[in-house]
Design a protein around this motif. Structure first.
Motif, PDB file in Angstrom:
ATOM      1  N   LEU A  48      47.145  39.228   3.538  1.00  0.00           N
ATOM      2  CA  LEU A  48      47.791  40.336   4.236  1.00  0.00           C
ATOM      3  C   LEU A  48      46.766  41.386   4.667  1.00  0.00           C
ATOM      4  N   ILE A  49      45.861  41.735   3.773  1.00  0.00           N
ATOM      5  CA  ILE A  49      44.831  42.738   4.089  1.00  0.00           C
ATOM      6  C   ILE A  49      43.908  42.243   5.195  1.00  0.00           C
ATOM      7  N   ILE A  50      43.392  41.026   5.032  1.00  0.00           N
ATOM      8  CA  ILE A  50      42.490  40.456   6.040  1.00  0.00           C
ATOM      9  C   ILE A  50      43.221  40.315   7.372  1.00  0.00           C
ATOM     10  N   GLY A  51      44.451  39.798   7.326  1.00  0.00           N
ATOM     11  CA  GLY A  51      45.233  39.603   8.549  1.00  0.00           C
ATOM     12  C   GLY A  51      45.474  40.892   9.304  1.00  0.00           C
ATOM     13  N   CYS A  52      45.838  41.939   8.592  1.00  0.00           N
ATOM     14  CA  CYS A  52      46.105  43.234   9.244  1.00  0.00           C
ATOM     15  C   CYS A  52      44.833  43.830   9.846  1.00  0.00           C
ATOM     16  N   ILE A  53      43.753  43.823   9.081  1.00  0.00           N
ATOM     17  CA  ILE A  53      42.502  44.408   9.576  1.00  0.00           C
ATOM     18  C   ILE A  53      42.004  43.669  10.811  1.00  0.00           C
ATOM     19  N   VAL A  54      41.941  42.353  10.738  1.00  0.00           N
ATOM     20  CA  VAL A  54      41.422  41.572  11.872  1.00  0.00           C
ATOM     21  C   VAL A  54      42.368  41.662  13.062  1.00  0.00           C
ATOM     22  N   LEU A  88      48.978  36.192  16.917  1.00  0.00           N
ATOM     23  CA  LEU A  88      48.731  34.789  16.585  1.00  0.00           C
ATOM     24  C   LEU A  88      47.779  34.654  15.407  1.00  0.00           C
ATOM     25  N   PHE A  89      46.869  35.620  15.250  1.00  0.00           N
ATOM     26  CA  PHE A  89      45.982  35.601  14.094  1.00  0.00           C
ATOM     27  C   PHE A  89      46.810  35.771  12.819  1.00  0.00           C
ATOM     28  N   LEU A  90      47.729  36.733  12.838  1.00  0.00           N
ATOM     29  CA  LEU A  90      48.614  36.929  11.687  1.00  0.00           C
ATOM     30  C   LEU A  90      49.469  35.688  11.432  1.00  0.00           C
ATOM     31  N   SER A 128      41.682  30.563  14.107  1.00  0.00           N
ATOM     32  CA  SER A 128      40.817  31.487  13.365  1.00  0.00           C
ATOM     33  C   SER A 128      41.593  32.129  12.216  1.00  0.00           C
ATOM     34  N   GLY A 129      42.831  32.485  12.466  1.00  0.00           N
ATOM     35  CA  GLY A 129      43.681  33.037  11.409  1.00  0.00           C
ATOM     36  C   GLY A 129      43.921  32.015  10.314  1.00  0.00           C
ATOM     37  N   TYR A 130      44.191  30.775  10.712  1.00  0.00           N
ATOM     38  CA  TYR A 130      44.428  29.716   9.730  1.00  0.00           C
ATOM     39  C   TYR A 130      43.191  29.485   8.866  1.00  0.00           C
ATOM     40  N   ILE A 131      42.037  29.452   9.503  1.00  0.00           N
ATOM     41  CA  ILE A 131      40.788  29.203   8.784  1.00  0.00           C
ATOM     42  C   ILE A 131      40.396  30.401   7.911  1.00  0.00           C
ATOM     43  N   SER A 132      40.773  31.606   8.324  1.00  0.00           N
ATOM     44  CA  SER A 132      40.403  32.789   7.546  1.00  0.00           C
ATOM     45  C   SER A 132      41.066  32.805   6.174  1.00  0.00           C
ATOM     46  N   GLN A 133      42.014  31.925   5.959  1.00  0.00           N
ATOM     47  CA  GLN A 133      42.611  31.738   4.633  1.00  0.00           C
ATOM     48  C   GLN A 133      41.513  31.478   3.597  1.00  0.00           C
ATOM     49  N   ILE A 134      40.460  30.833   4.020  1.00  0.00           N
ATOM     50  CA  ILE A 134      39.352  30.522   3.122  1.00  0.00           C
ATOM     51  C   ILE A 134      38.715  31.800   2.583  1.00  0.00           C
ATOM     52  N   CYS A 191      37.407  35.409  -1.911  1.00  0.00           N
ATOM     53  CA  CYS A 191      37.558  36.731  -2.540  1.00  0.00           C
ATOM     54  C   CYS A 191      38.200  36.600  -3.911  1.00  0.00           C
ATOM     55  N   TYR A 192      39.211  35.769  -4.019  1.00  0.00           N
ATOM     56  CA  TYR A 192      39.856  35.550  -5.312  1.00  0.00           C
ATOM     57  C   TYR A 192      38.857  34.978  -6.311  1.00  0.00           C
ATOM     58  N   GLY A 193      38.079  33.991  -5.893  1.00  0.00           N
ATOM     59  CA  GLY A 193      37.096  33.379  -6.779  1.00  0.00           C
ATOM     60  C   GLY A 193      36.030  34.359  -7.233  1.00  0.00           C
ATOM     61  N   VAL A 194      35.550  35.186  -6.318  1.00  0.00           N
ATOM     62  CA  VAL A 194      34.530  36.182  -6.663  1.00  0.00           C
ATOM     63  C   VAL A 194      35.094  37.185  -7.667  1.00  0.00           C
TER      64      VAL A 194
END
Length: 123
Positions: free
Chosen positions: A17-23, A37-39, A101-107, A112-115
């Motif tokens: 949600l955070i990444i999606g909104c910012i981008v 479409l990114f969202l 790009s939105g789909y791939i940004s899931q990574i 971030c979760y792993g870090v």
């Protein structure tokens, strides 16, 4: 669903949600309403992740029907991603690349979760 999996899904959903909104706000300045479409892409990426997590958990826990559930989830995930992607691609290649790009940004959310997990557990 275990508590650890629930925490993982909630945290990754929040990061998405955070990444999606910012981008999307940044993309809005350059591409206008195509930024939605990114969202959509990151949202469908999360749905894909959710389906995969639940099906994998069921299979790993050796619950009845886990194998069939996993195989059916593969087909559902393909339809959930490829259906909208094909429709978007037929309308505009730029829109398709924004969606993907939105789909791939899931990574990024998973990283971030792993870090944060690594930091929290001191590994």
């Amino acid at each position: 669903m275990g508590d650890e999996l629930k925490h993982l899904l909630k945290t990754i959903g929040l990061y998405d949600l955070i990444i999606g909104c910012i981008v999307s706000i940044i993309l809005w300045r350059f591409f206008g309403s195509a930024a939605i479409l990114f969202l959509s892409g990151i949202g469908l990426g999360f749905i894909n992740f959710l389906i995969n997590s639940c099906a994998t958990r069921k299979m790993v826990d050796k619950q009845k029907g886990g194998g069939i559930t996993y195989i059916l989830s593969l087909f559902v995930r393909i339809i959930v991603i490829c259906g909208p992607a094909i429709i978007i691609f037929t309308q505009s290649e730029v829109s398709f690349f924004i969606f993907i790009s939105g789909y791939i940004s899931q990574i990024l959310s998973i990283v971030c979760y792993g870090v944060n997990l690594r930091r929290r557990e001191g590994v």
